[in-house]
Enzyme design. Structure first.
Site, PDB file in Angstrom:
ATOM      1  N   GLY A  16       5.339  -4.389 -13.569  1.00  0.00           N
ATOM      2  CA  GLY A  16       6.005  -3.576 -12.301  1.00  0.00           C
ATOM      3  C   GLY A  16       6.731  -3.787 -11.550  1.00  0.00           C
ATOM      4  O   GLY A  16       7.526  -5.203 -11.479  1.00  0.00           O
ATOM      5  N   ALA A  18       6.184  -5.770  -8.359  1.00  0.00           N
ATOM      6  CA  ALA A  18       5.686  -7.046  -8.264  1.00  0.00           C
ATOM      7  C   ALA A  18       7.092  -7.863  -9.399  1.00  0.00           C
ATOM      8  O   ALA A  18       7.657  -9.046  -8.844  1.00  0.00           O
ATOM      9  CB  ALA A  18       4.363  -7.691  -8.454  1.00  0.00           C
ATOM     10  N   THR A  47       3.327   0.545 -11.546  1.00  0.00           N
ATOM     11  CA  THR A  47       4.196   1.525 -10.285  1.00  0.00           C
ATOM     12  C   THR A  47       4.972   2.415 -11.482  1.00  0.00           C
ATOM     13  O   THR A  47       4.868   3.471 -10.234  1.00  0.00           O
ATOM     14  CB  THR A  47       5.064   0.183 -10.296  1.00  0.00           C
ATOM     15  N   ALA A  50       2.647   5.590 -10.440  1.00  0.00           N
ATOM     16  CA  ALA A  50       2.552   5.926  -8.672  1.00  0.00           C
ATOM     17  C   ALA A  50       3.658   6.992  -7.880  1.00  0.00           C
ATOM     18  O   ALA A  50       4.081   7.131  -8.124  1.00  0.00           O
ATOM     19  CB  ALA A  50       3.046   4.859  -7.741  1.00  0.00           C
ATOM     20  N   GLU A 122      -0.173   9.825   4.320  1.00  0.00           N
ATOM     21  CA  GLU A 122      -1.934  10.104   3.870  1.00  0.00           C
ATOM     22  C   GLU A 122      -2.944   9.142   4.412  1.00  0.00           C
ATOM     23  O   GLU A 122      -3.094   8.802   5.696  1.00  0.00           O
ATOM     24  CB  GLU A 122      -1.060   9.068   2.641  1.00  0.00           C
ATOM     25  N   HIS A 251      -9.993   6.454  -6.973  1.00  0.00           N
ATOM     26  CA  HIS A 251      -8.557   6.912  -6.096  1.00  0.00           C
ATOM     27  C   HIS A 251      -9.822   8.765  -6.447  1.00  0.00           C
ATOM     28  O   HIS A 251     -10.570   8.984  -7.559  1.00  0.00           O
ATOM     29  CB  HIS A 251      -8.217   8.149  -7.420  1.00  0.00           C
ATOM     30  N   ARG A 298     -10.530   6.176   0.739  1.00  0.00           N
ATOM     31  CA  ARG A 298     -10.677   6.185   0.240  1.00  0.00           C
ATOM     32  C   ARG A 298     -12.366   6.252  -0.471  1.00  0.00           C
ATOM     33  O   ARG A 298     -12.125   6.962  -1.533  1.00  0.00           O
ATOM     34  CB  ARG A 298      -9.480   5.891  -0.924  1.00  0.00           C
ATOM     35  N   HIS A 359      -8.832   3.221 -10.064  1.00  0.00           N
ATOM     36  CA  HIS A 359      -8.027   3.363  -9.328  1.00  0.00           C
ATOM     37  C   HIS A 359      -6.969   1.792  -8.500  1.00  0.00           C
ATOM     38  O   HIS A 359      -5.915   1.904  -9.811  1.00  0.00           O
ATOM     39  CB  HIS A 359      -6.986   4.088  -7.899  1.00  0.00           C
ATOM     40  N   GLU A 383      -0.995  -6.497  -7.960  1.00  0.00           N
ATOM     41  CA  GLU A 383      -2.313  -5.398  -8.326  1.00  0.00           C
ATOM     42  C   GLU A 383      -3.289  -7.286  -8.735  1.00  0.00           C
ATOM     43  O   GLU A 383      -3.886  -7.182  -8.654  1.00  0.00           O
ATOM     44  CB  GLU A 383      -2.698  -4.601  -8.944  1.00  0.00           C
ATOM     45  N   ARG A 394      -8.433  -0.719   0.446  1.00  0.00           N
ATOM     46  CA  ARG A 394      -7.031  -0.416   0.259  1.00  0.00           C
ATOM     47  C   ARG A 394      -6.409   0.208   1.027  1.00  0.00           C
ATOM     48  O   ARG A 394      -6.538   1.667   1.268  1.00  0.00           O
ATOM     49  CB  ARG A 394      -6.241  -0.612  -1.009  1.00  0.00           C
ATOM     50  N   LEU A 400       2.467  -0.475  -3.351  1.00  0.00           N
ATOM     51  CA  LEU A 400       3.532  -1.352  -3.867  1.00  0.00           C
ATOM     52  C   LEU A 400       4.297  -1.773  -2.727  1.00  0.00           C
ATOM     53  O   LEU A 400       4.968  -3.286  -3.304  1.00  0.00           O
ATOM     54  CB  LEU A 400       4.385   0.374  -3.858  1.00  0.00           C
TER      55      LEU A 400
END
Length: 548
Positions: A16, A18, A47, A50, A122, A251, A298, A359, A383, A394, A400
């Site tokens: 991903g 990372a 990733t 996302a 967001e 989520h 969230r 999530h 993650e 989070r 990301l």
């Protein structure tokens, strides 16, 4: 893989943002890199799934303003060093790696020729600061990274290979003297090849876990299938410290179509104005969070939906996009639009049925700002880690950025160590013994494995899910531990396979989460625990296993 034993300078497990960023920066520094994934396609990652975006730098923004938003979402139990580190350095790495080096196709205000990015907002952000690429930001970034790595000579990408266990000197060296080390040292991993059905030994000066979270141990999850906490449990077995394992972020909005996997409906949809309502037509978020309403953190939105489902004895709520989003919806959210249309839902005309799903995991392997774990030679990024950045919850679109930033600085640190001579000598490296095969009884039954998985996922969803109580957690721990003893015996007597490794790791991950939830008696953030005799109610809608 053809070699039984392979040597490299930097072994990275996970492809991903990372892992791929770490590989990219390490390769630029001249290191020999081995990048490993258990999937056949290295872009099949969380990733890649996302949608929303990645935190950048808004107009009138500052590190301090971003810091305050992160702390508020995390309930102020975040690691201040990690928050300051990300807020100060993260946007600069976005500019250096994603914008300048890789030229990632982020959305501009008027088009690619306009130098100004269209920044969105967001949940729980106080300012527009999020870069995006339509509603497939992660996919755009992931493919840009993997494309450049495929062209890089000193990077070997190995697909279809599942890491079984980390190799450490105290546990796996044939040199008796290594047992007396005060601090253990990781020197690679044992890896199962899906094609050859053989276990290979990959020796490395430095090993990096970038395996993602553990969302797929729950029935309802937005994660890539098979994301079951492999890296976390391997690190834990190797002696690395794990923490904040109770903090699983759910989520609030995933597409509810019975019989299909949950599909994420990005928070960016609510960022553009969409609102939640129950099946009676009531827009309900103001009742739960008058300040942010539908853009609340969230955990608050997920619990609000949970409460509405219980209160109204319903199995989903509705996300009203058509009446509130002013942009051209199919252009702004093409993936969401196409997926919903395939399910027979026209989001330009009708609301979307949604439910919460596991999530993002906010806990994991404890690391510092360079990705170093408590085991020498072992790094972890993304993650799989607990950097402390997220605290109890989070902030949207920081994941990301966290993966990118920690991947970048882990690679820099590893390169500095190798260039400074902080390496294991060849004799010590090669003292690692070969993999000792598990049992020889050919009794792997797909039906039994599927049943064990359903038991784990159901237990985690119903008892260690969005709303927890002490009685539920007690039942979960007892059931999971009993099940694990049987799975462990099965693991020891059966030849190793991809499915058995995954089940073995998933069962251990579930126990770690349930145990941590039991120990933390304080309800905070995405760890919501209630008195079973108080405000919690029966929850038939959420108990129903409407995911096959």
């Amino acid at each position: 893989m053809t070699e039984t034993v392979k040597e490299t300078e930097c072994l990275i497990i996970g492809t991903g943002i990372a892992g791929a960023t770490c590989a990219y920066i390490a390769a630029k520094a001249g290191l020999k890199v081995c990048l490993l994934t258990k999937r056949s396609d290295p872009t099949s990652t969380n990733t890649n799934r996302a949608q929303g975006g990645i935190v950048y730098r808004g107009r009138g923004d500052s590190p301090e303003l971003l810091k305050q938003d992160i702390l508020k979402a995390g309930r102020n139990i975040n690691c201040l060093e990690a928050v300051d580190f990300l807020a100060l350095n993260g946007p600069n790495i976005v500019k250096e790696v994603l914008i300048d080096d890789l030229n990632v196709n982020f959305t501009h205000l008027k088009g690619p020729e306009d130098e100004s990015f269209d920044l969105t907002k967001e949940g729980a952000h106080t300012i527009n600061r999020i870069l995006y690429s339509a509603d497939h930001t992660g996919k755009t970034i992931e493919h840009a990274l993997i494309d450049v790595l495929r062209k890089t000579q000193n990077v070997e990408i190995i697909t279809g290979a599942t890491a079984i266990d980390l190799i450490t000197l105290q546990h796996h060296s044939t040199d008796i003297q290594t047992r007396y080390l005060l601090n253990d040292r990781c020197i690679g991993a044992y890896v199962f090849s899906h094609d050859t059905k053989e276990v290979h030994t990959i020796l490395a000066q430095y090993t990096v876990l970038a395996t993602g979270g553990l969302g797929d141990i729950f029935i309802h999850s937005t994660n890539e299938k098979g994301t079951v906490g492999d890296g976390i449990v391997m690190a834990h077995r190797a002696g690395a410290r794990v923490m904040n394992m109770e903090f699983m972020q759910f989520h609030p909005t995933t597409l509810f179509v019975p019989g299909t996997r949950r599909f994420l409906i990005s928070e960016a949809v609510r960022g553009e104005g969409a609102r939640l309502r129950n099946l009676r037509g009531e827009y309900f978020m103001e009742k739960y969070n008058p300040e942010f309403k539908d853009l609340a953190p969230r955990d608050i939105v997920s619990v609000a939906i949970w409460e509405e489902l219980i209160e109204n004895a319903e199995d989903h709520v509705l996300l009203d996009i058509a009446n509130f989003v002013e942009d051209d919806i199919p252009t702004r959210f093409p993936s969401i639009y196409a997926t919903c249309m395939k399910a027979g839902i026209d989001i330009t005309k009708e609301p979307v049925p949604v439910v919460p799903a596991a999530h993002y995991f906010c806990g994991g392997v404890q690391v510092n700002t360079r990705g170093m774990t408590t085991v020498d030679g072992l790094y972890a990024i993304g993650e799989v880690t607990c950097t402390g950045l997220h605290g109890a919850n989070r902030l949207a679109s920081t994941s990301l950025l966290e993966g990118l930033t920690w991947g970048y600085y882990a690679a820099k640190n590893i390169a500095d160590n190798i260039n400074s001579g902080y390496t294991v000598d060849v004799k010590t490296l090669k003292s690692a013994r070969d993999w000792i095969p598990t049992g020889t009884v050919e009794n792997e039954d797909p039906a039994l494995i599927a049943q064990d998985w359903m038991s784990i996922k159901s237990t985690m969803w119903n008892y260690v899910g969005i709303v927890r109580t002490r009685p539920r957690l007690k039942i979960a721990i007892e059931d999971l531990r009993h099940m694990y003893l049987r799975i462990e015996e099965f693991y020891k007597e059966t030849p190793v396979s991809k499915n058995i490794i995954s089940l073995f790791h998933g069962a251990q991950a579930a126990i770690l989460v349930a145990d941590a939830a039991w120990r933390n008696k304080n309800s905070i953030g995405c760890h919501l625990i209630r008195d079973s005799k108080g405000s919690s109610k029966s929850h038939p809608a959420m108990m129903r296993n409407y995911f096959p």
